[in-house]
Scaffold this active site. Structure first.
Site, PDB file in Angstrom:
ATOM      1  CB  SER A  14      -0.942  -0.039   1.202  1.00 22.04           C
ATOM      2  OG  SER A  14      -0.207  -0.092   2.409  1.00 22.04           O
ATOM      3  CB  SER A  15       0.287   4.725   1.209  1.00 20.21           C
ATOM      4  OG  SER A  15       0.026   4.407   2.566  1.00 20.21           O
ATOM      5  CB  ILE A  16       3.989   1.520   3.934  1.00 21.79           C
ATOM      6  CG1 ILE A  16       3.067   1.936   5.063  1.00 21.79           C
ATOM      7  CG2 ILE A  16       5.386   1.185   4.420  1.00 21.79           C
ATOM      8  CD1 ILE A  16       3.631   2.846   6.104  1.00 21.79           C
ATOM      9  CG  LEU A  19       3.648   7.600  -0.171  1.00 22.71           C
ATOM     10  CD1 LEU A  19       2.947   8.166   1.056  1.00 22.71           C
ATOM     11  CD2 LEU A  19       3.669   8.603  -1.309  1.00 22.71           C
TER      12      LEU A  19
END
Length: 196
Positions: A14-16, A19
């Protein structure tokens, strides 16, 4: 494909993960550590949960691909663990379903090849000061520790992997004596942290 085939390390989550290449994140640090050794491939999807991930496994990791990853680092759980919304919408996934989804991801990835290895990252601790200041460093240290200690053949720890085009060349930088060239293959002086 560009040049000779290098080992591929895929970051999936996911975003971890998405990014992780921003602002000296852990993905960018891994790309730096593995420069000239392996290709770091980003497959991060902001806001995703494990339920969405299992729906795209065949697209992101096709079993019939000629080039399978050497290592997949997986992170899902932060969005899954959010509280359920009264509308029934949102990323929340009940714990038993989350466990089953992660099992499906592991089974799919294990089926890619006999040499594909997997590391699952857990949801980060809720120590907000430490997370804000050191998340990327902590994640990279833990990943590299696992890779160093794993008894995988071949080893995927960066120091045990060959460096691409590491032979000396008359085109390398010239040392101050004007007679010797400096092979820059494994220079790491620019790194703030010296990874073991």
């Amino acid at each position: 494909m560009i040049g000779p085939e290098r080992p591929q390390i895929v970051l999936f989550g996911s975003s971890i993960v998405q990014l992780s290449f921003s602002n000296d994140g852990w993905g960018a640090t891994l790309a730096d550590v593995y420069a000239r050794k392996a290709d770091i491939v980003l497959r991060g999807y902001y806001g995703w949960n494990s339920r969405r991930a299992i729906k795209v496994l065949d697209q992101v990791f096709p079993k019939d691909s000629a080039n399978q990853p050497s290592l997949v680092i997986v992170y899902f759980g932060g969005n899954d663990s959010m509280g359920p919304h009264s509308s029934g919408l949102g990323p929340h996934v009940p714990l038993p379903e989350y466990v089953e989804n992660m099992r499906k991801i592991a089974t799919h990835l294990q089926g890619l090849s006999d040499t594909t290895r997997i590391i699952f990252l857990s949801t980060p601790p809720v120590d907000e000061v430490r997370v804000r200041e050191n998340t990327s460093k902590i994640v990279v240290e833990e990943i590299l520790k696992v890779l160093k200690d794993a008894e995988w053949k071949p080893s995927l720890h960066w120091k045990s992997m060959p460096t691409e085009f590491s032979e000396d060349s008359p085109y390398d930088l010239v040392y101050t004596d004007g007679k010797t060239t400096l092979n820059p293959s494994d220079w790491t002086f620019h790194r703030e942290i010296k990874w073991d």
